[in-house]
Design an enzyme around this catalytic site. Structure first.
Site, PDB file in Angstrom:
ATOM      1  N   GLN A 277       0.862  -1.491   0.199  1.00 56.72           N
ATOM      2  CA  GLN A 277       0.273  -0.132  -0.162  1.00 56.72           C
ATOM      3  C   GLN A 277       0.644   1.995   0.337  1.00 56.72           C
ATOM      4  OE1 GLN A 277      -2.844  -0.802  -0.699  1.00 56.72           O
ATOM      5  NE2 GLN A 277      -3.721   1.592  -0.690  1.00 56.72           N
ATOM      6  N   HIS A 280       1.429   3.387  -3.472  1.00 52.29           N
ATOM      7  CA  HIS A 280       1.426   4.032  -4.410  1.00 52.29           C
ATOM      8  C   HIS A 280       2.202   5.132  -4.043  1.00 52.29           C
ATOM      9  CE1 HIS A 280      -2.564   1.419  -5.285  1.00 52.29           C
ATOM     10  NE2 HIS A 280      -1.811   0.742  -4.135  1.00 52.29           N
ATOM     11  N   GLU A 346     -10.313   3.363   4.856  1.00 48.61           N
ATOM     12  CA  GLU A 346      -9.953   2.677   3.297  1.00 48.61           C
ATOM     13  C   GLU A 346     -10.435   1.538   3.033  1.00 48.61           C
ATOM     14  OE1 GLU A 346      -8.955   3.714  -0.950  1.00 48.61           O
ATOM     15  OE2 GLU A 346      -7.522   3.469   0.690  1.00 48.61           O
ATOM     16  N   HIS A 347      -8.865   0.934   3.775  1.00 45.16           N
ATOM     17  CA  HIS A 347      -8.866  -1.099   3.447  1.00 45.16           C
ATOM     18  C   HIS A 347      -8.571  -1.424   4.716  1.00 45.16           C
ATOM     19  CE1 HIS A 347      -7.204   0.762  -0.403  1.00 45.16           C
ATOM     20  NE2 HIS A 347      -8.068   0.231  -1.072  1.00 45.16           N
ATOM     21  N   ASP A 380      -7.761  -4.986  -5.138  1.00 41.12           N
ATOM     22  CA  ASP A 380      -7.554  -3.424  -6.377  1.00 41.12           C
ATOM     23  C   ASP A 380      -8.129  -4.119  -7.823  1.00 41.12           C
ATOM     24  OD1 ASP A 380      -6.516  -1.840  -3.854  1.00 41.12           O
ATOM     25  OD2 ASP A 380      -4.781  -2.585  -4.423  1.00 41.12           O
ATOM     26  N   HIS A 439     -50.631  25.414   2.632  1.00 40.66           N
ATOM     27  CA  HIS A 439     -50.540  24.097   2.260  1.00 40.66           C
ATOM     28  C   HIS A 439     -52.311  22.992   2.600  1.00 40.66           C
ATOM     29  CE1 HIS A 439     -46.694  24.790   2.142  1.00 40.66           C
ATOM     30  NE2 HIS A 439     -45.916  24.048   1.792  1.00 40.66           N
TER      31      HIS A 439
END
Length: 450
Positions: A277, A280, A346-347, A380, A439
């Site tokens: 990871q 990235h 996220e993961h 992924d 109304h």
């Protein structure tokens, strides 16, 4: 490197920072302040991006091309990539890559096809119904970044759910590449061809988002209704500035992984997943949450020993040593789950005994990867799940990209005269209580001579 900040008992950690929460129960407020967390200050680049968006809004493709030449060092012959360029990229792609893309597309499509909800009708009274319909967004712009890597997987993850939702008009935007004649990377173009995407724009960065939002009639570039896909801080800032004009999926921050592991975990597998990871981006976050001090030490040692052999070792080292990455030591598995939910990764990987049972207890995560044989890289590319996921703790309230992202829920309210008359007194009473008498009069006028 100052090793004192790594010392938590009698072990010196060489690679990863340590947050030691053992012996106490930290509040959610404290966890949000103390857990490793990176992030980007989108506000800081708004003054740079705002004039760019304004320029593209006013001058369209001309301005976008000028900014592309400034930032990417190349100006394509046109914004729209010619069909023959896309077809050529698909023909020339390595057959093994083509087959891998086809297999991944099939798996992602199977999962996202199953997500499409059915409509429903509820009868509240005889002659009175509410029907929920799901209508696809009409036109969508899908952003695929360039930069440190090539992301045909992001083409798949954006395009497939939009197609399964029934979106009728798709455009993929990706930065032009000087080494490929000013067109997006050929692997990106090949992925578009395999998915049947015929409209691809050679434009990247914030200027791509602005052009997708506002379009350009002179160049026959139709604006979109929604923009999805990850990008850098400038892309995120442009999405923020344009979200009053178009819908967006999210403001993506740097990618992140958290791993909950106990003493049954394989430290080599955990180390490689943290490293993968970090590959990235230098701002990527890799966090291990564990009640096992021995595992923590073993993982840190394996990370130190193995990261240097990767292609992107310098980037990995910067990410792993950054404040956004580290090891969180806790007393037990219950505490680890509590910390994982506060972090809202996220993961999130689960490397524990009875991993599925632990995974079912998690409430906050973009995607949960169960056990040693379900690593994040599987998701992924080829697990079938989507890899466009909420970052920076937003998994506490948001979901990843899915077929639902591209659908609008619309209610059809269908009451006949008798059904309306049956509920009229209730509506009038509430209208009067809110001091909105017109109304109520709109209801009464259908039955009384006012």
């Amino acid at each position: 490197m100052d090793e004192s900040k790594h010392k938590c008992w009698d072990v010196v950690f060489l690679m990863l920072n340590v947050v030691d929460l053992r012996g106490r129960t930290a509040s959610i407020s404290e966890l949000r302040r103390t857990l490793p967390r990176g992030g980007t200050d989108v506000d800081s680049v708004l003054p740079v991006v705002e004039p760019l968006v304004r320029e593209v809004r006013g001058r369209g493709a001309e301005a976008a091309l000028e900014y592309g030449e400034k930032f990417d060092g190349v100006q394509p012959a046109s914004i729209r990539v010619p069909a023959d360029v896309i077809e050529h990229a698909a023909r020339e792609l390595d057959p093994k890559v083509t087959e891998a893309l086809r297999e991944s597309i099939a798996r992602v499509r199977a999962v996202h096809a199953a997500q499409k909800p059915a409509g429903n009708t509820v009868e509240l009274a005889a002659g009175g119904t509410v029907t929920e319909k799901f209508i696809p967004v009409e036109r969508v712009g899908l952003y695929v970044p360039g930069g440190n890597a090539v992301y045909p997987s992001s083409v798949i993850m954006n395009v497939v759910p939009a197609q399964e939702a029934g979106v009728s008009s798709l455009v993929v935007a990706s930065p032009p590449q000087a080494q490929f004649g000013g067109w997006p990377h050929p692997t990106i173009l090949a992925a578009c061809q395999l998915l049947g995407v015929q409209e691809v724009w050679a434009v990247g960065g914030a200027q791509a988002v602005a052009l997708l939002a506002y379009g350009d009639d002179a160049h026959q570039l139709e604006p979109v209704d929604m923009i999805t896909g990850p990008g850098n801080i400038y892309v995120t800032a442009a999405k923020r500035l344009c979200r009053s004009v178009v819908g967006i999926d999210s403001e993506a921050g740097p990618t992140e992984i958290a791993i909950v592991a106990d003493d049954t975990a394989n430290p080599v597998s955990v180390a490689y997943d943290l490293i993968s990871q970090a590959e990235h981006d230098v701002m990527a976050a890799s966090v291990l949450i564990t009640p096992s001090a021995q595992l923590a030490a073993d993982v840190d040692r394996e990370v130190e020993a193995r990261y240097g052999v990767t292609l992107n070792a310098e980037r990995v080292a910067q990410a792993l040593r950054g404040e956004q990455s580290g090891i969180v030591l806790v007393d037990d598995l219950d505490a680890a789950i509590r910390v994982a939910d506060a972090y809202a990764a996220e993961h999130l990987e689960i490397h524990t005994e009875n991993a599925r049972e632990v995974a079912e207890r998690i409430t906050n995560a973009g995607a949960i990867f169960v056990g040693e044989h379900s690593p994040v890289p599987l998701g992924d590319y080829s697990a079938g799940s989507n890899h466009v996921l909420p970052t920076s703790g937003t998994a506490r309230h948001s979901s990843g990209l899915s077929t639902h992202t591209f659908l609008k829920s619309v209610h059809l309210i269908d009451y006949d005269e008798a059904a309306l008359k049956d509920i009229a007194d209730t509506v009038v009473t509430l209208a009067d209580a809110e001091q909105l008498p017109a109304h109520g009069e709109a209801i009464r006028a259908r039955f009384e001579n006012l």
